[in-house]
Write an enzyme that holds these catalytic residues in place. Structure first.
Site: not given
Length: 494
Positions: A153, A211, A215, A234, A271, A362
């Site tokens: 995707k 994000s 996820g 992740e 990340c 985060e």
């Protein structure tokens, strides 16, 4: 740049996954050389796109050409790494325990085990790496190496770049006589398309980089299936960095220069960006912060990847800075414009940090929070309070390490990669790399998204008991026709 590609419907996605499953049944039977040549050819075709690919990616993501040139090289290198892994062959973990019919009271059967592919893998392209974590990135490369078919995707933020890479893969499919649908490509902005991909009957596994919310949603979609499937997401990480007292006393200026660069590298859109800095209160800490302030002030704001990421950065950084007890240490001197990010470092006490869960979240971008701890015990308590991480870093001298053994012993429980005297930004693609960690860094801390061991996300072990030698997979036959390392009766042999 607007995404003009048509969104795939649920019905179309189900058809795509059916075709992917049919292609998988053909692809997994191809020889090792055919599959490895195919993966090598994908790398060749990506390189053949030349500067046009780099220019398209730069226009869509605002990333500079030198950064994209390096990322493309990383992408083609990891494709070739997986092709080489296939040719070497030992990754299938062939184990053989030969029969012993004379054993009493029960004869011992002949048992042979190896890893086999799961089936069609759905990969969600990442926004911050248009090559290395997207269409032909590590998830796709490792899944193809595992003999899985792949459906990607495209990330809507760089859909045209993704289409160009898709075209390169289709050329490789034709050149190597692979099934047409061994790799397919879809577009979609909605949650519905993501849900349909995860929940399609023929989807066997999912790879995602993005994000925490995204996820976890994919993970939850899998749990709702009649037959849940592996989802390797992740997700978020604030990547704590611990500055121990002796190194702060001796190296404050150098450490500040190093970390001003790491915090603002790529406008913080990694990340592994160091989002949390920890140290015990001292004059040396304030000296470090003074130097760090100068470094951050000098950074020129730059455009973020797209408006969505910029909006999220603005919202989350403003929310964090508005919390009681949080003080701005420094922001870049030049005002940010359009979708530029304003690099920022803030300061808070350990007590305030522990009491406010919002500060643990985060902030994706060039933002870092310095936590001033009253003593080592509070620092350890803070480390225990943060959720799972991709990385944790210790900056220290030999004396520091010797006098902080309790803290050092804690580190493996926090993250998948533990650094000493370095910066977490920068992920080496190699067999020893672990790019994963306890939840919510990833949905499954047993695996890595980088390096040859990333292939293990897309396979499962199967044991063959008392099978005729001629009907066994080549990796398990007595003659070892693949000439791979195997564990035979508890001895490594070729």
């Amino acid at each position: 740049m607007a995404n003009t590609f048509k969104e795939a419907s649920t019905e179309e996605i189900n058809q795509i996954m059916q075709r992917s499953h049919a292609a998988f049944e053909i692809f997994q039977k191809k020889s090792i050389e055919e599959k490895s040549t195919f993966i090598d050819t994908i790398a060749d075709e990506i390189e053949a796109l030349g500067d046009e690919l780099l220019q398209k990616a730069s226009a869509e993501t605002n990333l500079p050409i030198p950064r994209l040139t390096g990322e493309r090289a990383r992408t083609t290198s990891q494709l070739r790494m997986f092709a080489a892994m296939l040719r070497e062959g030992s990754w299938v973990e062939a184990n053989i325990d030969t029969a012993n019919p004379e054993r009493t009271p029960l004869p011992k059967p002949d048992l042979r085990k190896m890893l086999i592919p799961l089936g069609p893998v759905v990969v969600f392209g990442a926004s911050n790496f248009p090559f290395a974590y997207s269409t032909a990135g590590g998830d796709t490369a490792s899944a193809l190496a595992a003999s899985c078919s792949v459906v990607v995707k495209a990330h809507p933020a760089h859909a045209e770049t993704s289409e160009m890479v898709y075209g390169a893969i289709k050329k490789a499919i034709a050149k190597c006589n692979m099934p047409d649908d061994v790799f397919q490509h879809v577009h979609g902005n909605s949650f519905e398309s993501g849900k349909a991909l995860v929940q399609a009957d023929h989807t066997a596994a999912v790879g995602f980089t993005g994000s925490t919310a995204g996820g976890k949603a994919l993970f939850d979609y899998s749990a709702q299936r009649k037959n849940p499937i592996p989802v390797f997401s992740e997700m978020g990480s604030i990547n704590p960095v611990i500055f121990l007292p002796d190194t702060l006393q001796k190296n404050a200026a150098d450490l500040a220069t190093q970390y001003a660069g790491s915090i603002t590298l790529g406008m913080g859109q990694f990340c592994t960006n160091p989002g949390l800095l920890l140290a015990v209160e001292s004059p040396a800490l304030h000296s470090f912060l003074d130097h760090l302030s100068s470094g951050i002030e000098a950074v020129q704001p730059a455009k973020m990847l797209h408006a969505g990421i910029h909006s999220a950065y603005e919202k989350k950084s403003h929310a964090a800075l508005a919390q009681a007890g949080v003080k701005v240490v420094q922001q870049a001197a030049t005002a940010a414009q359009d979708i530029e990010a304003l690099p920022t470092v803030a300061l808070v006490s350990g007590e305030t940090f522990l009491a406010n869960p919002l500060l643990h979240e985060e902030v994706f971008g060039p933002y870092s929070l310095m936590v001033s701890c009253k003593d080592e015990q509070e620092l350890v308590t803070i480390l225990k309070s943060v959720s799972g991480q991709l990385t944790v870093t210790v900056m220290g001298t030999a004396d520091d390490l010797n006098s902080h053994t309790k803290l050092v012993d804690l580190l493996p429980s926090i993250a998948g990669r533990i650094l000493f005297n370095g910066v977490p930004t920068g992920v080496e693609v190699c067999a020893s790399m672990v790019h994963g960690g306890p939840y919510p860094a990833t949905t499954d801390s047993r695996f890595t998204a980088v390096g040859i061991n990333a292939v293990k996300r897309w396979v499962r072990p199967v044991c063959y008991q008392n099978w005729p030698d001629s009907l066994l997979p080549l990796a398990l036959q007595n003659a070892n026709p693949l000439n791979i390392w195997r564990l035979v009766d508890n001895e490594w042999k070729k």
